[in-house]
Design a protein around this motif. Structure first.
Motif, mmCIF file in Angstrom:
data_model
loop_
_atom_site.group_PDB
_atom_site.id
_atom_site.type_symbol
_atom_site.label_atom_id
_atom_site.label_comp_id
_atom_site.label_asym_id
_atom_site.label_seq_id
_atom_site.Cartn_x
_atom_site.Cartn_y
_atom_site.Cartn_z
ATOM 1 N N SER A 243 2.651 -0.835 -15.978
ATOM 2 C CA SER A 243 3.764 -1.680 -15.553
ATOM 3 C C SER A 243 5.054 -0.983 -15.932
ATOM 4 N N GLY A 244 6.083 -1.139 -15.095
ATOM 5 C CA GLY A 244 7.362 -0.545 -15.421
ATOM 6 C C GLY A 244 8.187 -0.289 -14.182
ATOM 7 N N SER A 245 9.229 0.500 -14.336
ATOM 8 C CA SER A 245 10.062 0.880 -13.199
ATOM 9 C C SER A 245 9.289 1.822 -12.283
ATOM 10 N N PRO A 246 9.735 2.010 -11.036
ATOM 11 C CA PRO A 246 9.070 2.994 -10.176
ATOM 12 C C PRO A 246 8.996 4.379 -10.810
ATOM 13 N N ASP A 247 10.022 4.784 -11.545
ATOM 14 C CA ASP A 247 9.987 6.091 -12.201
ATOM 15 C C ASP A 247 8.881 6.167 -13.246
ATOM 16 N N GLU A 248 8.622 5.039 -13.907
ATOM 17 C CA GLU A 248 7.604 5.021 -14.965
ATOM 18 C C GLU A 248 6.181 4.935 -14.410
ATOM 19 N N VAL A 249 6.014 4.245 -13.308
ATOM 20 C CA VAL A 249 4.661 3.998 -12.782
ATOM 21 C C VAL A 249 4.228 5.049 -11.770
ATOM 22 N N LEU A 250 5.153 5.502 -10.950
ATOM 23 C CA LEU A 250 4.787 6.435 -9.876
ATOM 24 C C LEU A 250 4.841 7.879 -10.374
ATOM 25 N N THR A 251 3.908 8.201 -11.241
ATOM 26 C CA THR A 251 3.785 9.557 -11.759
ATOM 27 C C THR A 251 2.578 10.226 -11.110
ATOM 28 N N PRO B 66 16.047 12.445 -0.613
ATOM 29 C CA PRO B 66 17.466 12.764 -0.475
ATOM 30 C C PRO B 66 18.265 11.672 0.226
ATOM 31 N N LEU B 67 17.595 10.777 0.948
ATOM 32 C CA LEU B 67 18.294 9.711 1.662
ATOM 33 C C LEU B 67 18.563 8.500 0.783
ATOM 34 N N THR B 68 17.651 8.216 -0.141
ATOM 35 C CA THR B 68 17.753 6.989 -0.937
ATOM 36 C C THR B 68 17.968 7.238 -2.424
ATOM 37 N N GLY B 69 17.657 8.459 -2.886
ATOM 38 C CA GLY B 69 17.736 8.737 -4.315
ATOM 39 C C GLY B 69 16.568 8.177 -5.101
ATOM 40 N N THR B 70 15.608 7.550 -4.414
ATOM 41 C CA THR B 70 14.430 7.008 -5.090
ATOM 42 C C THR B 70 13.310 8.048 -5.072
ATOM 43 N N ARG B 71 12.209 7.715 -5.745
ATOM 44 C CA ARG B 71 11.072 8.630 -5.796
ATOM 45 C C ARG B 71 10.459 8.828 -4.410
ATOM 46 N N ALA B 72 10.066 10.046 -4.132
ATOM 47 C CA ALA B 72 9.348 10.368 -2.899
ATOM 48 C C ALA B 72 7.968 10.859 -3.296
ATOM 49 N N ILE B 73 6.944 10.206 -2.778
ATOM 50 C CA ILE B 73 5.571 10.500 -3.165
ATOM 51 C C ILE B 73 4.898 11.296 -2.053
ATOM 52 N N HIS C 40 0.817 -1.205 0.000
ATOM 53 C CA HIS C 40 0.000 0.000 0.000
ATOM 54 C C HIS C 40 0.854 1.260 0.000
ATOM 55 N N ASP C 41 2.009 1.197 0.634
ATOM 56 C CA ASP C 41 2.853 2.381 0.795
ATOM 57 C C ASP C 41 3.665 2.617 -0.482
ATOM 58 N N LEU C 42 3.358 3.694 -1.186
ATOM 59 C CA LEU C 42 4.020 3.968 -2.463
ATOM 60 C C LEU C 42 5.492 4.292 -2.275
ATOM 61 N N ASN C 43 5.843 4.921 -1.168
ATOM 62 C CA ASN C 43 7.249 5.255 -0.934
ATOM 63 C C ASN C 43 8.084 4.010 -0.652
ATOM 64 N N ALA D 184 7.357 1.078 -1.880
ATOM 65 C CA ALA D 184 7.441 0.441 -3.195
ATOM 66 C C ALA D 184 8.543 1.075 -4.039
ATOM 67 N N ALA D 185 8.637 2.404 -4.001
ATOM 68 C CA ALA D 185 9.665 3.110 -4.765
ATOM 69 C C ALA D 185 11.062 2.769 -4.269
ATOM 70 N N ALA D 186 11.203 2.592 -2.955
ATOM 71 C CA ALA D 186 12.516 2.375 -2.364
ATOM 72 C C ALA D 186 13.033 0.958 -2.567
ATOM 73 N N TYR D 187 12.142 -0.041 -2.638
ATOM 74 C CA TYR D 187 12.602 -1.432 -2.601
ATOM 75 C C TYR D 187 12.313 -2.242 -3.859
ATOM 76 N N CYS D 188 11.398 -1.802 -4.694
ATOM 77 C CA CYS D 188 10.994 -2.634 -5.831
ATOM 78 C C CYS D 188 11.756 -2.275 -7.101
ATOM 79 N N ASP D 189 12.083 -3.315 -7.868
ATOM 80 C CA ASP D 189 12.716 -3.116 -9.173
ATOM 81 C C ASP D 189 11.693 -2.699 -10.226
ATOM 82 N N ARG D 190 10.515 -3.314 -10.150
ATOM 83 C CA ARG D 190 9.434 -3.005 -11.080
ATOM 84 C C ARG D 190 8.122 -2.963 -10.312
#
Length: 261
Positions: free
Chosen positions: A215-223, A241-248, A192-195, A197-203
């Motif tokens: 379907s796709g990478s977190p960058d592609e799906v979490l728009t 800023p801590l992980t470099g992944t998307r922050a929602i 359920h937690d989008l953040n 998902a962004a931090a740990y999932c490959d797709r």
């Protein structure tokens, strides 16, 4: 070991729960299933491990239809951490975790693996000190760790996780997902937690009303657009800023009122 969901539809009674879902998880990836309540995430996981039978399509594990696998063989390939587990409250923590080894027991009860998989799983989940406690004396978060330890003890090349961070505090949520990611096995996780998902999932696979909408990478799906359309919220996306992944960042959509004529 790969998992392929090939044009799967699931109907339960008169209700169409999933409609023509196609998704693939390649060996060693952690793939997230996202979507609002009732979108079909848990149903898809249950179909993958053959607790539900698709009305159309098939699920393949390394090219083999799960419908053709004996129950014991499927349990040696796929480990499952589901919600609403229903574990008997009279069991101790160790007894629950030991059930993860049942698919690997020989005819007279000896484990095929000489390693202490149960002890390793208890330690990995951080619950060695709870081993002799009864399940009904534990908090919700501790119970969730016990179920995770049982899945770890099963030592399968494919793991299915249905809301694995339920009941866990913030640190434990990261510990849980990091633990399964570090295993290096194929993981399909409903989250359920989008953040997280962004931090740990490959797709990611995004479901809505039983259909796969992205379907796709977190960058592609979490728009912002997809999140807004599927979850009916306002969304902004930045970089953590801590992980470099998307922050929602989420908020309610503005309420628009029509002016009376």
């Amino acid at each position: 070991m790969s998992v392929e969901v090939d044009a799967v539809s699931v109907r339960i009674g008169a209700a169409q729960i999933l409609e023509t879902i196609t998704a693939t998880v390649v060996d060693g990836q952690m793939v997230g299933l996202l979507g609002p309540n009732g979108s079909g995430k848990s149903t898809l996981l249950r179909t993958i491990w053959h607790a539900l039978i698709p009305s159309r399509g098939a699920v393949l594990i390394d090219g083999t239809d799960v419908a053709t696998l004996p129950t014991r063989e499927l349990a040696r390939r796929v480990g499952v951490l589901m919600q609403d587990d229903g574990t008997d409250a009279r069991y101790t923590v160790r007894e629950v975790v030991e059930t993860g080894r049942l698919p690997h027991r020989r005819l007279f009860g000896a484990d095929e693996d000489p390693r202490d998989r149960v002890g390793e799983a208890l330690a990995a989940a951080g619950i060695t000190s709870l081993a002799d406690r009864r399940i009904d004396t534990l908090s919700g978060g501790q119970r969730q760790r016990v179920l995770a330890a049982r899945t770890l003890a099963q030592a399968t090349p494919v793991v299915l996780l249905d809301e694995p961070t339920n009941h866990l505090d913030l640190a434990a949520q990261h510990d849980m997902l990091g633990l399964f990611r570090r295993l290096g096995v194929t993981v399909f996780a409903a989250l359920h937690d989008l953040n997280l998902a962004a931090a740990y999932c490959d797709r990611l696979h995004l479901l809505n009303a039983g259909r796969l909408v992205a379907s796709g990478s977190p960058d592609e799906v979490l728009t912002p657009e997809l999140i807004g359309d599927v979850f009916s919220v306002a969304a902004a996306v930045t970089t953590n800023p801590l992980t470099g992944t998307r922050a929602i960042h989420l908020g309610p959509r503005p309420i628009t009122e029509s002016t009376p004529s």
